[in-house]
Design an enzyme around this catalytic site. Structure first.
Site, PDB file in Angstrom:
ATOM      1  N   CYS A 116       0.959  -1.044  -0.078  1.00 56.58           N
ATOM      2  CA  CYS A 116      -0.173  -0.230   0.324  1.00 56.58           C
ATOM      3  C   CYS A 116       0.948   1.360  -0.190  1.00 56.58           C
ATOM      4  O   CYS A 116       0.760   2.756  -0.246  1.00 56.58           O
ATOM      5  CB  CYS A 116      -0.834   0.438   1.007  1.00 56.58           C
ATOM      6  N   HIS A 241      -3.186   6.896   1.900  1.00 60.84           N
ATOM      7  CA  HIS A 241      -3.769   5.185   1.498  1.00 60.84           C
ATOM      8  C   HIS A 241      -5.539   5.171   1.546  1.00 60.84           C
ATOM      9  O   HIS A 241      -5.603   5.480   3.188  1.00 60.84           O
ATOM     10  CB  HIS A 241      -2.704   4.723   1.701  1.00 60.84           C
ATOM     11  N   ASN A 271     -10.313  -0.568   0.313  1.00 59.55           N
ATOM     12  CA  ASN A 271      -8.887  -0.880  -0.030  1.00 59.55           C
ATOM     13  C   ASN A 271      -8.263  -1.424  -1.051  1.00 59.55           C
ATOM     14  O   ASN A 271      -8.325  -1.881  -1.596  1.00 59.55           O
ATOM     15  CB  ASN A 271      -8.420  -1.076   1.762  1.00 59.55           C
TER      16      ASN A 271
HETATM   17  N1  COA Z   1     -18.564  -8.693  10.264  1.00 59.44           N
HETATM   18  C1  COA Z   1     -19.407  -8.559  11.491  1.00 59.44           C
HETATM   19  N2  COA Z   1     -17.910  -9.306  12.216  1.00 59.44           N
HETATM   20  C2  COA Z   1     -16.598  -9.738  11.950  1.00 59.44           C
HETATM   21  C3  COA Z   1     -16.493  -9.300  11.474  1.00 59.44           C
HETATM   22  C4  COA Z   1     -16.863  -8.732   9.784  1.00 59.44           C
HETATM   23  N3  COA Z   1     -16.814  -8.457   8.623  1.00 59.44           N
HETATM   24  N4  COA Z   1     -15.000  -9.511  10.902  1.00 59.44           N
HETATM   25  C5  COA Z   1     -14.964  -8.989  12.694  1.00 59.44           C
HETATM   26  N5  COA Z   1     -16.072  -9.312  13.444  1.00 59.44           N
HETATM   27  C6  COA Z   1     -16.163  -9.841  14.970  1.00 59.44           C
HETATM   28  C7  COA Z   1     -14.887 -10.766  14.338  1.00 59.44           C
HETATM   29  O1  COA Z   1     -14.901 -11.885  14.803  1.00 59.44           O
HETATM   30  C8  COA Z   1     -15.441 -10.820  16.460  1.00 59.44           C
HETATM   31  O2  COA Z   1     -16.475 -10.723  16.811  1.00 59.44           O
HETATM   32  P1  COA Z   1     -15.884 -11.315  18.978  1.00 59.44           P
HETATM   33  O3  COA Z   1     -16.106  -9.869  20.081  1.00 59.44           O
HETATM   34  O4  COA Z   1     -17.163 -12.234  18.984  1.00 59.44           O
HETATM   35  O5  COA Z   1     -14.273 -12.061  18.433  1.00 59.44           O
HETATM   36  C9  COA Z   1     -15.595  -8.425  16.688  1.00 59.44           C
HETATM   37  O6  COA Z   1     -16.572  -8.692  15.454  1.00 59.44           O
HETATM   38  C10 COA Z   1     -13.549  -7.439  16.491  1.00 59.44           C
HETATM   39  O7  COA Z   1     -13.410  -8.092  15.584  1.00 59.44           O
HETATM   40  P2  COA Z   1     -11.925  -7.741  15.305  1.00 59.44           P
HETATM   41  O8  COA Z   1     -10.835  -7.873  14.675  1.00 59.44           O
HETATM   42  O9  COA Z   1     -11.321  -7.148  17.000  1.00 59.44           O
HETATM   43  O10 COA Z   1     -12.681  -5.420  14.842  1.00 59.44           O
HETATM   44  P3  COA Z   1     -11.991  -4.946  14.864  1.00 59.44           P
HETATM   45  O11 COA Z   1     -12.148  -3.736  16.002  1.00 59.44           O
HETATM   46  O12 COA Z   1      -9.978  -4.826  15.049  1.00 59.44           O
HETATM   47  O13 COA Z   1     -12.151  -4.174  13.209  1.00 59.44           O
HETATM   48  C11 COA Z   1     -10.595  -4.231  11.190  1.00 59.44           C
HETATM   49  C12 COA Z   1     -11.465  -5.522  12.392  1.00 59.44           C
HETATM   50  C13 COA Z   1     -10.363  -4.749  10.502  1.00 59.44           C
HETATM   51  C14 COA Z   1     -12.091  -3.302  10.502  1.00 59.44           C
HETATM   52  C15 COA Z   1      -9.299  -3.648  11.648  1.00 59.44           C
HETATM   53  O14 COA Z   1      -8.688  -4.002  12.647  1.00 59.44           O
HETATM   54  C16 COA Z   1      -8.912  -2.116  10.972  1.00 59.44           C
HETATM   55  O15 COA Z   1      -9.142  -1.698  10.100  1.00 59.44           O
HETATM   56  N6  COA Z   1      -7.417  -2.725  11.313  1.00 59.44           N
HETATM   57  C17 COA Z   1      -6.086  -2.167   9.841  1.00 59.44           C
HETATM   58  C18 COA Z   1      -6.782  -2.704   9.217  1.00 59.44           C
HETATM   59  C19 COA Z   1      -5.999  -2.094   7.662  1.00 59.44           C
HETATM   60  O16 COA Z   1      -6.005  -1.009   7.257  1.00 59.44           O
HETATM   61  N7  COA Z   1      -5.158  -3.384   7.232  1.00 59.44           N
HETATM   62  C20 COA Z   1      -4.727  -2.696   5.434  1.00 59.44           C
HETATM   63  C21 COA Z   1      -3.542  -1.798   5.804  1.00 59.44           C
HETATM   64  S1  COA Z   1      -2.835  -1.430   4.383  1.00 59.44           S
END
Ligand code: COA
Length: 315
Positions: A116, A241, A271
């Site tokens: 990215c 990004h 993304n």
């Molecule tokens: N839909 C519904 N629930 C979901 C889900 C989805 N698509 N994906 C995960 N969950 C659930 C998980 O299973 C978890 O459930 P639990 O509490 O029962 O265990 C809960 O939602 C929280 O998951 P978590 O992974 O802790 O969520 P988060 O707040 O960290 O959000 C992202 C996840 C990916 C959105 C976040 O971590 C993020 O944006 N990270 C940066 C990613 C990024 O930018 N990557 C590219 C960089 S170039």
């Protein structure tokens, strides 16, 4: 010392025709529109279909940028493509553009994989090449991704985030202040293996990436501006990004920056890794948001973990 800065002459945009909404994903896995919008800001993304591929998207964006530039194609001295998802590991996407775009064979064509952060890496690389070869003063720099083919459609923590698309710019060097910051720290927090196995899909530790992003963005903004001898208010557009709207909002709040100067399209495009910054720039040009002489601070971060920023101007 006279600094050579990068000026964008023209842009080109290419998005796949198929839009995939959050409801489309909710129909195949346990997710929902509300969760995705709240955590990421994404409402839909584009996936390739039929004959569309990374190479065809790149070609269309590059052709549009070249056409708009109006320059003699013999004056293109370099073709770089930022990508991690070209049609082949080799040949590069860049080399496949040569014939279709009618460009000279005797110039460098290569891809850059800094995930990215790829587009700022490519701009900085192009700047050095153009500096050394003033007889061909223009470079064609494209960012393209077809991430849909790298998504595990049973992994809702990644498949909601990513999409496909391409953006391209024609650039040249002009006098002006310039600075860039490029870096990396080894981590597998986002990874995608190359073999034809389950591990060829994108895997990600979302929380670690989030923490990294909100730490590295202020570092890049401050260091790039400091190097250029500029202040926040001299930047017209922060082109970040498009990883997650929450990351951008967090940084805007923490640094007290004007949110309206951050162009965002993640709600419609998702993304698109190395393509997200040039897609933003091309959309901004299409919408008439860019004006002559404006300064854009480009900010990339992602797998590597890598980061890359640079200041460019608009013609
Ligand atoms: N839909 C519904 N629930 C979901 C889900 C989805 N698509 N994906 C995960 N969950 C659930 C998980 O299973 C978890 O459930 P639990 O509490 O029962 O265990 C809960 O939602 C929280 O998951 P978590 O992974 O802790 O969520 P988060 O707040 O960290 O959000 C992202 C996840 C990916 C959105 C976040 O971590 C993020 O944006 N990270 C940066 C990613 C990024 O930018 N990557 C590219 C960089 S170039």
């Amino acid at each position: 010392m006279i600094m050579k800065s990068v000026q964008i002459i023209s842009t080109g945009l290419s998005l796949p025709s198929r839009a995939v909404t959050n409801d489309d994903l909710a129909a195949i896995e346990d997710t929902n529109d509300e969760w995705i919008v709240k955590r990421t800001g994404i409402r839909e993304r584009r996936f390739t279909e039929g004959e569309e591929s990374a190479n065809s998207l790149a070609l269309r964006a590059a052709e549009r940028a070249l056409k708009k530039s109006g320059i003699d194609r013999k004056k293109i001295g370099l073709v770089i493509v930022a990508t991690l998802s070209g049609d082949y590991s080799t040949p590069s996407v860049a080399s496949q553009l040569q014939q279709a775009l009618g460009l000279d064979k005797d110039i460098p064509y290569f891809d850059i994989n800094a995930a990215c952060s790829g587009f700022p890496y490519a701009i900085e690389t192009a700047r050095s090449f153009l500096y050394a070869n003033p007889e061909r003063p223009y470079a064609l720099v494209t960012g393209v991704e077809e991430l849909s083919k790298l998504l595990d459609m049973t992994d809702r923590s990644t498949n909601i985030l990513f999409g496909d698309g391409a953006g391209a710019v024609v650039i040249r060097l002009v006098e002006g202040s310039y600075a860039s910051v490029l870096g990396a720290q080894s981590s597998l927090a986002i990874n995608c293996m190359g073999a034809k196995s389950d591990s060829s899909y994108i895997r990600m530790d979302g929380k670690e990436v989030f923490r990294f992003a909100v730490r590295i963005l202020p570092h890049m903004i401050n260091t790039t501006l400091e190097k250029a001898g500029m202040t926040y208010d001299q930047i017209d557009w922060f082109v970040c990004h498009q990883a997650n709207k929450r990351i951008i909002d967090h940084v805007v709040r923490a640094m007290k920056l004007p949110g309206e100067k951050f162009y965002c399209n993640i709600d419609r495009i998702g993304n698109t890794s190395g393509a997200s910054i040039p897609i933003c720039i091309a959309e901004m040009e299409e919408k008439g948001l860019l004006h002559s002489g404006e300064k854009l601070l480009l900010l990339g971060f992602g797998s590597g973990l890598t980061w890359g920023s640079c200041i460019v101007s608009y013609r």
